[in-house]
Design a protein around this motif. Structure first.
Motif, PDB file in Angstrom:
ATOM      1  N   MET C   1     103.972 -16.862  -0.572  1.00 36.50           N
ATOM      2  CA  MET C   1     104.796 -16.804   0.651  1.00 36.50           C
ATOM      3  C   MET C   1     103.893 -16.916   1.882  1.00 36.50           C
ATOM      4  N   ARG C   2     104.313 -17.769   2.791  1.00 35.99           N
ATOM      5  CA  ARG C   2     103.508 -17.930   3.999  1.00 35.99           C
ATOM      6  C   ARG C   2     103.609 -16.679   4.865  1.00 35.99           C
ATOM      7  N   ALA C   3     102.532 -16.368   5.539  1.00 35.84           N
ATOM      8  CA  ALA C   3     102.493 -15.162   6.365  1.00 35.84           C
ATOM      9  C   ALA C   3     103.039 -15.440   7.760  1.00 35.84           C
ATOM     10  N   VAL C   4     102.780 -16.634   8.268  1.00 39.27           N
ATOM     11  CA  VAL C   4     103.221 -16.944   9.633  1.00 39.27           C
ATOM     12  C   VAL C   4     104.740 -16.914   9.694  1.00 39.27           C
ATOM     13  N   GLY C   5     105.241 -16.238  10.714  1.00 37.62           N
ATOM     14  CA  GLY C   5     106.683 -16.129  10.882  1.00 37.62           C
ATOM     15  C   GLY C   5     107.249 -14.851  10.295  1.00 37.62           C
ATOM     16  N   ARG C   6     106.405 -14.104   9.574  1.00 39.47           N
ATOM     17  CA  ARG C   6     106.882 -12.853   8.968  1.00 39.47           C
ATOM     18  C   ARG C   6     106.287 -11.646   9.697  1.00 39.47           C
ATOM     19  N   SER C   7     107.030 -10.550   9.640  1.00 40.32           N
ATOM     20  CA  SER C   7     106.551  -9.308  10.251  1.00 40.32           C
ATOM     21  C   SER C   7     105.624  -8.595   9.282  1.00 40.32           C
ATOM     22  N   VAL C   8     104.469  -9.170   9.034  1.00 43.79           N
ATOM     23  CA  VAL C   8     103.550  -8.528   8.100  1.00 43.79           C
ATOM     24  C   VAL C   8     102.918  -7.318   8.803  1.00 43.79           C
ATOM     25  N   PRO C   9     102.644  -6.247   8.052  1.00 40.45           N
ATOM     26  CA  PRO C   9     102.016  -5.064   8.670  1.00 40.45           C
ATOM     27  C   PRO C   9     100.669  -5.430   9.277  1.00 40.45           C
ATOM     28  N   ARG C  10     100.301  -4.704  10.302  1.00 47.08           N
ATOM     29  CA  ARG C  10      99.080  -5.058  11.030  1.00 47.08           C
ATOM     30  C   ARG C  10      97.819  -4.634  10.260  1.00 47.08           C
ATOM     31  N   ILE C  11      96.831  -5.516  10.305  1.00 50.72           N
ATOM     32  CA  ILE C  11      95.571  -5.167   9.640  1.00 50.72           C
ATOM     33  C   ILE C  11      94.759  -4.166  10.469  1.00 50.72           C
ATOM     34  N   GLU C  12      95.144  -4.012  11.750  1.00 52.42           N
ATOM     35  CA  GLU C  12      94.454  -3.033  12.601  1.00 52.42           C
ATOM     36  C   GLU C  12      94.821  -1.594  12.230  1.00 52.42           C
ATOM     37  N   ASP C  13      96.017  -1.409  11.685  1.00 55.92           N
ATOM     38  CA  ASP C  13      96.592  -0.066  11.629  1.00 55.92           C
ATOM     39  C   ASP C  13      95.893   0.931  10.701  1.00 55.92           C
ATOM     40  N   PRO C  14      95.457   0.524   9.500  1.00 55.93           N
ATOM     41  CA  PRO C  14      94.918   1.550   8.587  1.00 55.93           C
ATOM     42  C   PRO C  14      93.819   2.405   9.218  1.00 55.93           C
ATOM     43  N   ALA C  15      92.926   1.798   9.980  1.00 58.15           N
ATOM     44  CA  ALA C  15      91.864   2.593  10.607  1.00 58.15           C
ATOM     45  C   ALA C  15      92.422   3.449  11.742  1.00 58.15           C
ATOM     46  N   LEU C  16      93.299   2.842  12.554  1.00 65.25           N
ATOM     47  CA  LEU C  16      93.786   3.566  13.735  1.00 65.25           C
ATOM     48  C   LEU C  16      94.639   4.769  13.354  1.00 65.25           C
ATOM     49  N   LEU C  17      95.315   4.686  12.218  1.00 64.12           N
ATOM     50  CA  LEU C  17      96.235   5.756  11.826  1.00 64.12           C
ATOM     51  C   LEU C  17      95.530   6.981  11.251  1.00 64.12           C
ATOM     52  N   VAL C  18      94.284   6.828  10.892  1.00 65.69           N
ATOM     53  CA  VAL C  18      93.581   7.978  10.306  1.00 65.69           C
ATOM     54  C   VAL C  18      92.436   8.467  11.198  1.00 65.69           C
ATOM     55  N   GLY C  19      92.439   8.006  12.426  1.00 67.61           N
ATOM     56  CA  GLY C  19      91.406   8.466  13.354  1.00 67.61           C
ATOM     57  C   GLY C  19      90.081   7.746  13.199  1.00 67.61           C
ATOM     58  N   LYS C  20      90.127   6.568  12.565  1.00 68.37           N
ATOM     59  CA  LYS C  20      88.877   5.830  12.352  1.00 68.37           C
ATOM     60  C   LYS C  20      88.763   4.620  13.274  1.00 68.37           C
ATOM     61  N   GLY C  21      89.567   4.605  14.329  1.00 64.69           N
ATOM     62  CA  GLY C  21      89.359   3.581  15.345  1.00 64.69           C
ATOM     63  C   GLY C  21      87.975   3.742  15.935  1.00 64.69           C
ATOM     64  N   ARG C  22      87.486   2.693  16.562  1.00 64.44           N
ATOM     65  CA  ARG C  22      86.166   2.821  17.187  1.00 64.44           C
ATOM     66  C   ARG C  22      86.254   2.294  18.613  1.00 64.44           C
ATOM     67  N   ARG C 509      95.821 -13.667   1.398  1.00 68.76           N
ATOM     68  CA  ARG C 509      96.731 -12.764   2.102  1.00 68.76           C
ATOM     69  C   ARG C 509      96.091 -12.319   3.423  1.00 68.76           C
ATOM     70  N   PRO C 510      96.903 -12.032   4.423  1.00 66.68           N
ATOM     71  CA  PRO C 510      96.333 -11.672   5.735  1.00 66.68           C
ATOM     72  C   PRO C 510      95.363 -10.507   5.660  1.00 66.68           C
ATOM     73  N   GLU C 511      95.659  -9.531   4.792  1.00 69.13           N
ATOM     74  CA  GLU C 511      94.776  -8.357   4.757  1.00 69.13           C
ATOM     75  C   GLU C 511      93.426  -8.678   4.117  1.00 69.13           C
ATOM     76  N   GLU C 512      93.312  -9.898   3.568  1.00 72.62           N
ATOM     77  CA  GLU C 512      92.011 -10.308   3.028  1.00 72.62           C
ATOM     78  C   GLU C 512      91.139 -11.001   4.078  1.00 72.62           C
ATOM     79  N   VAL C 513      91.679 -11.122   5.278  1.00 71.30           N
ATOM     80  CA  VAL C 513      90.945 -11.807   6.341  1.00 71.30           C
ATOM     81  C   VAL C 513      90.437 -10.775   7.341  1.00 71.30           C
ATOM     82  N   GLY C 514      89.162 -10.827   7.623  1.00 74.65           N
ATOM     83  CA  GLY C 514      88.607  -9.962   8.661  1.00 74.65           C
ATOM     84  C   GLY C 514      88.531 -10.722   9.978  1.00 74.65           C
TER      85      GLY C 514
END
Lengths: 161, 294, 783
Positions: C1-22, C509-514
């Motif tokens: 399934m193509r990612a573009v056009g879909r509301s895929v979860p953000r790859i930024e979020d896992p770090a930000l949600l646990v206090g690991k933002g920098r 998959r988007p989460e495989e892209v840094g």
């Protein structure tokens, strides 16, 4: 420098540190304990970004001195997920509902809502808006945060059944 | 925005606290810290010593003492807001508290701290004045009791001496049930009010207003009672003319203007919130089950 | 399934949600010293003396630095003009530190470096500055009057610039007009206020260079400014944008502190950190403030606009850190989505003794939309025509797309609206809002003494400003897919959107892209984050680069597998034969092969490295459009405005991630509602700021807002390969205009006209009181 040693429990772990008596709890967490998930957005008690739980109650850590937390149990964003890394329902919901953008207000929002949902796991939307009225978010317009809180509340209720 | 340097002491008994206050100069008492800490962070105040009274035993707690509700000065605002005694006997207090700041500040902020800080727009001093509360004050070698009116001296100024500490607030209870209402207009939820109106009201068996108290916050340098308005309402059924006459006294309120509202505007808003408070208090009084005066 | 056009979860979020933002203040380097600035307490004064002796002797203090102290490591004490092609200083660019004449409260005068921020602030408070007061000019209208003293004594005039923005024959338009309406408007935008303020960390490197982390929207501009100002070899300098806690415009400037802190680090040979606190943010982060408009609109008898003319005075504050693009944006955007045959607005850009002005979310467009939409409401009122009918008659019809406004954009290219159906958007928004049913609801409420109102505003926003943005896609021998770009992420979710675009082309998959955005060590070229541009520009580059990488992977695999390219496909992170008959070869294997090995043969006709670097170029802008409808209730006893209902229809082209788009739009609306009702940066006549805390400057909180109903149309932009249009600012632009339109509608019984934002409750209360007094007087007048 008017330093005191401070012993407290942070996220379930005993911690010993030293701080100048004027050091705020927020700065102590961030710079002495390197728990930088707690953010400072205004340092005058309005924005809520620095909210942590002290003995279970949400407080603004910029308005408390570190030395006042002596003997207290402090819970921060770093202690919200389970020990195995399992996310709290609020964390999951924030991701699902896009309850964060820049992420700077997020730790304070989450800690505020943790306390709120523990007391009120079946809130109305207006009650959630009231609960986060002391937390400023410049990114989201709050709607997605409210949606996330509703989702998390449902999950928490489900787990309690 | 970091606090300036100061020394810090944390007495663990009332005796130590009082002796400490007696010997210190330029000390500030740190209670809940929800006003003092921002002022420190902003470097508006430069105390030599902070006297943290959070670990002095005996200063927190809510209890009924005869026909009074006595609340220790260090009782957290959130604790009063959720206290069953307060809800049952003095419900205007939790109603007012829900408008005080935000949950996080009420978790730390204390009733005594709010009274001593005496922000002109703060809810708790308005309720204290409304209810003819008395404050208990201690210093080394003695205590004294003042009425709220005696305690409130002027703009952010109380009768508390440098060597004194507020230990408790005591609210005389109205016969149960009575009508009450706390109304305010603030720019946002939790902001200090442009104007607030607090009202206690009791109806006689004939449905006439037997007793009424009105206090206005946010308008002038200190909270204000409105004796003329109270007199205008007493003995009436709260007919529109009587209410209009009472509201008219808002024009005579002592008012100060600032960036958030001119003096005239604050008086006008006072009229609006007082109208709501009177209506609300009367409706509640009328709806309350009648019973013997307590 | 193509990612573009879909509301895929953000790859930024896992770090930000646990206090690991920098964020920048989260970066701890050993031996770091902390800085605090001494800032002017006066809005205009000659600085007679600066006494640092007491401060220098205080505990923990390493240095107290004035302009004279920094001079040896700076090419100039004056910043170059930011974001400009020439990067040269002029008499309106700010000073790194000002030791001679302060021109606004908050201007940096000296810098204290100490062991802790606490100690630095102690010492900053002990620096004695001797101010000799000079005349203060706090009002932009007064600033441009003859005889007004200079905001800075070096200026011959407070008028920084005067320009005419014009097309068509305006005189003729007004000569043949049936109706002319005129008004004076004021719009005050307030401040950006990202929750994270600015911040700089300068690390000294063993080679004499620096690594500088800054919470900026412009890492590459900062890189070049630092290299030039500090005379550093570009190869010994790196600028990194870490996680940014919101931008909203003010971080688009290069600031004195971003030069002073690295300069101090070089001087002292130490790592130095400065974190802006909220009060400093009020006193020194750019604001986008007042514009005063005088406008006339000429129409025919049916409300068709024939021409507009007038004058705009733009308050520039004490300095101009960048070229005067912002007021030009306003003037050139005022006609918005409407056909205006003739137009002439004179723009006066005036210095005042206030915080310098540059962009805040919307950058001149919200003022333009406010001016235009308010004028259209006035036309409707004067002509007795429905507000939406006047709009419908003047909107650019879809058959005229692409539509050229006879004006030039900054690039010199014409202003061409690329696509969109504005009348259809308005119609759809009105239907969703129940516009035509509203008069009934309004009348019913009024009968109960409640004052409801409805308002509408349309807007367009040019997005995706060029001239280019970098996009590098690389597959490492580990198989790790990375995207590097010079576009900056300030929290919007850019990394996720770019990852989606990249992932689709590489079959991962988007989460495989840094994604690394805004680090000069990874992206050699870049322009940054502004003008709702990042997704359009960097997204296009990444899209093309990822396609190139995919093609290269197939080409390499063709050699490695000895199969024709046509028989190969890329899916699931590997290249395999179509139909899945052959063994796949992973991107990691291909990248390993393309890494090369010493002396071994390399696939013929393939360049080393599984990567591609694209700088997609554009001079054109992709024009997003919107129609907002707001419903309010006004309490006439207090002047309080409650927003009860809000509909926003946006056409932002093709949506890469609808969830992220919706978040941008809703956040933008909240910002616009703040501008309409809450946010007011107060100054007194002496230029002293009156609102320097969040208790005085009111940001909107959750209880003040309704749920927003958002609707989307997707008209692909023809000018970029994604078909996308930017969304970062579009939600803000029409919001204040829609709210004020609704407030005016609610107060129709009083016949008031509102020509400003924000409107405070007291302002409305006074307006209502005056109108009622007038109505009473009229009633009492003998017939």
């Amino acid at each position: 420098m008017n330093a005191r040693s401070i012993a407290l429990t942070v996220n379930g772990r005993p911690v010993n540190g030293t701080a100048d008596v004027r050091t705020t709890l927020a700065d102590f967490l961030r710079h002495s304990l390197r728990l930088t998930g707690t953010h400072l957005g205004c340092e005058h008690g309005v924005c809520g970004a620095c909210t942590v739980l002290v003995d279970g109650a949400s407080v603004r850590s910029c308005l408390m001195l570190a030395v006042q937390a002596e003997g207290a149990h402090v819970r921060t964003i770093e202690g919200l997920a389970g020990p195995d890394g399992e996310l709290h329902p609020l964390q999951t919901a924030f991701r699902d509902k896009h309850g964060l953008q820049c992420g700077f207000c997020t730790p304070g929002m989450l800690m505020t809502l943790v306390e709120f949902l523990e007391e009120n796991p079946d809130p109305a939307e207006a009650e959630i808006r009231d609960a986060i009225s002391g937390n400023i978010c410049r990114c989201t317009g709050y709607e997605s945060i409210v949606a996330a809180a509703l989702q998390a509340a449902a999950e928490i209720r489900e787990r309690r059944r | 925005m970091k606090p300036p340097p100061f020394d810090y002491v944390r007495p663990e008994s009332l005796e130590t606290l009082l002796s400490t206050l007696a010997r210190l100069e330029n000390a500030k008492i740190l209670a809940g810290g929800q006003s003092l800490m921002p002022m420190l962070n902003l470097r508006y105040v430069f105390p030599d010593v902070l006297v943290d009274i959070n670990r002095v035993p005996g200063l927190a707690g809510i209890r009924l003492e005869g026909d009074r509700l006595r609340i220790g000065a260090m009782t957290r605002q959130r604790a009063i807001e959720t206290d069953p005694l307060a809800a049952a006997h003095f419900p205007i207090l939790p109603e007012a508290l829900r408008l005080v700041g935000h949950r996080q500040t009420r978790n730390r902020g204390t009733i005594g701290g709010s009274l001593c800080h005496l922000d002109p727009a703060a809810e708790l001093p308005t309720v204290a004045l409304l209810a003819d509360a008395t404050v208990e004050i201690a210093r080394e070698g003695g205590t004294r009791t003042l009425s709220a009116a005696e305690f409130i001296l002027g703009y952010m100024t109380t009768a508390l001496g440098q060597d004194e500490v507020l230990t408790a607030v005591s609210f005389p209870l109205w016969h149960r049930p009575h009508g009450y209402s706390f109304q305010e207009f603030a720019r946002r939820h939790g902001d200090f009010a442009i104007a607030s109106a607090a009202c206690l009201l009791a109806l006689g068996p004939d449905g006439r207003i037997e007793r009424v108290a009105i206090a206005i916050g946010g308008v002038g340098p200190v909270p204000q009672r409105m004796p003329a308005a109270e007199a205008a309402l007493a003995g009436t059924r709260g007919e529109p003319e009587a209410v209009a006459r009472a509201l008219g006294f808002c024009d005579a309120l002592d008012a100060i203007g600032d960036f958030h509202g001119s003096a005239d505007y604050r008086r006008s808003v006072a009229r609006s919130v007082l109208r709501k408070a009177l209506g609300d208090a009367r409706d509640r009084a009328a709806a309350a089950p009648t019973g013997p005066a307590q | 399934m193509r990612a573009v056009g879909r509301s895929v979860p953000r790859i930024e979020d896992p770090a930000l949600l646990v206090g690991k933002g920098r964020y920048v203040d989260d970066i701890a380097l050993p031996g770091t010293l902390h800085a605090a600035f001494v800032r002017s307490a006066s809005a205009h004064a000659r600085i007679a003396a600066i006494d640092t002796a007491a401060a220098a002797g205080m505990p923990g203090v390493h240095a107290v630095l004035t302009a004279a102290d920094l001079r040896p490591v700076l090419r100039s004490l004056r910043l170059p003009l930011g974001a400009s092609p020439t990067s040269s200083e002029n008499s309106s660019t700010p000073f790194v530190l000002n030791g001679h004449e302060a021109a606004y409260v908050g201007e940096p005068i000296a810098l204290v470096v100490a062991d802790t921020r606490y100690e630095a602030e102690d010492a900053a408070g002990a620096v004695f500055v001797d101010y000799e007061p000079l005349p203060v000019v706090a009002d932009a209208r007064r600033a441009v009057e003859a005889g007004t003293p200079a905001v800075r004594t070096e200026l011959a005039s407070n008028l920084l610039n005067r320009m005419m923005v014009a097309f068509g024959d305006v005189d003729e338009a007004f000569a043949k007009a049936t109706h002319v309406v005129a008004d004076e408007l004021w719009q005050h935008r307030g401040c950006g206020h990202p929750l994270e303020g600015r911040g700089v960390l300068a690390e000294t490197r063993p080679d004499g260079g620096l690594c500088v982390w800054s919470s900026t929207q412009m890492p590459h501009d900062l890189f070049h400014t630092l290299a030039g100002m500090l005379g550093l070899d570009e190869n010994c300098l790196r600028v990194v944008t870490p996680d940014v806690g919101g931008g909203f415009g003010p971080k688009y400037c290069i600031y004195p502190e971003e030069l002073a802190v690295p300069a101090a680090a070089l001087l002292l040979g130490r790592n130095v950190k400065w974190i802006e606190d909220r009060r400093e943010n009020f006193l020194s982060a750019v604001q986008e403030r007042d514009q005063y408009w005088s406008l006339e609109v000429a129409t025919d008898g049916d409300g068709r606009i024939l021409g507009m003319r007038g004058r705009l005075i733009h308050d520039q504050g004490a300095y101009a850190p960048k070229a005067v693009n912002l007021p030009y944006n306003s003037a050139s955007a005022v006609t918005g989505p409407y056909v205006v045959p003739a137009f002439a607005v004179e723009v006066l850009i005036a210095h005042t003794n206030k915080v310098p002005v540059s962009s805040v979310r919307g950058a001149g467009y919200p003022q333009a939309a406010f001016a235009m939409e308010r004028m259209i409401d006035l036309v409707a009122a004067r002509l007795g025509i429905d507000r939406v009918a006047v709009r419908a008659r003047n909107l650019i019809p879809p058959e005229k797309m692409p539509y050229t406004k006879p004006l030039k954009a900054r690039s010199g290219a014409g202003i061409v609206y690329d696509s969109g159906d504005y009348p259809a958007c308005q119609a759809e928004a009105l239907a969703a809002a129940g516009w035509h049913d509203f008069p009934r609801r309004q009348a019913e409420a009024l009968a109960q003494g409640r004052h409801l109102g409805i308002g509408i505003a349309n807007a367009v926003k040019g997005t995706g400003r060029g001239p280019f943005e970098s996009g590098v896609v690389r597959v490492a021998p580990s198989g790790r897919v990375s995207v590097f770009t010079g576009a900056t992420a300030m929290g919007q979710g850019l990394a996720t959107a770019l990852a989606q675009i990249c992932a689709d082309e590489l079959g991962v998959r988007p989460e495989e892209v840094g994604v690394i955005a805004g680090d000069t060590a990874f992206a050699q070229f870049g322009l940054g984050g502004f003008a709702s541009r990042q997704l359009v520009t960097a997204g296009s580059s990444v899209h093309i680069a990822a396609k190139a990488v995919a093609a290269k992977a197939i080409r390499a695999a063709s050699t490695m597998l000895d199969l024709p390219e046509a028989e190969l496909e890329l899916a699931g992170g590997e290249v395999r034969g179509r139909g899945g008959s052959n063994r796949g070869i992973s991107l990691a294997e291909i990248a390993t092969r393309l890494r090369g090995a010493p002396g071994y043969a390399f696939p013929a006709e393939i360049e080393p490295g599984l990567e591609a670097s694209i700088q997609w170029k554009t001079d054109a802008l992709a024009y997003a459009n919107a129609c907002h409808v707001a419903e309010v209730e006004v309490d006439i006893e207090t002047g309080h405005v409650g927003v009860s209902h809000y509909i926003a229809l946006h056409d932002s082209g093709r949506l890469i991630n609808p969830m992220i788009v919706d978040g941008q739009i809703k956040g933008g609306i909240a910002h616009g509602i703040g501008n309409a009702l809450y946010e007011l940066m107060g100054y007194d006549e002496e230029g002293q700021p009156l609102t320097t805390t969040f208790a005085d400057y009111l940001l909107v909180t959750a209880p003040e807002l309704p749920r927003f109903e958002t609707l989307y149309r997707e008209t692909p932009s023809p000018i970029n390969p994604l078909g996308a249009k930017g969304v970062g600012e579009a939600g803000t632009i029409p919001a204040a205009a829609a709210i004020i339109s609704a407030v005016e509608d609610a107060l129709r019984p009083f016949g008031v006209r509102i020509s400003q934002t924000p409107v405070t409750p007291e302002f409305l209360f006074n307006l209502i009181s005056k109108a009622r007094a007038k109505q009473r007087a009229e009633r009492e007048m003998p017939a």
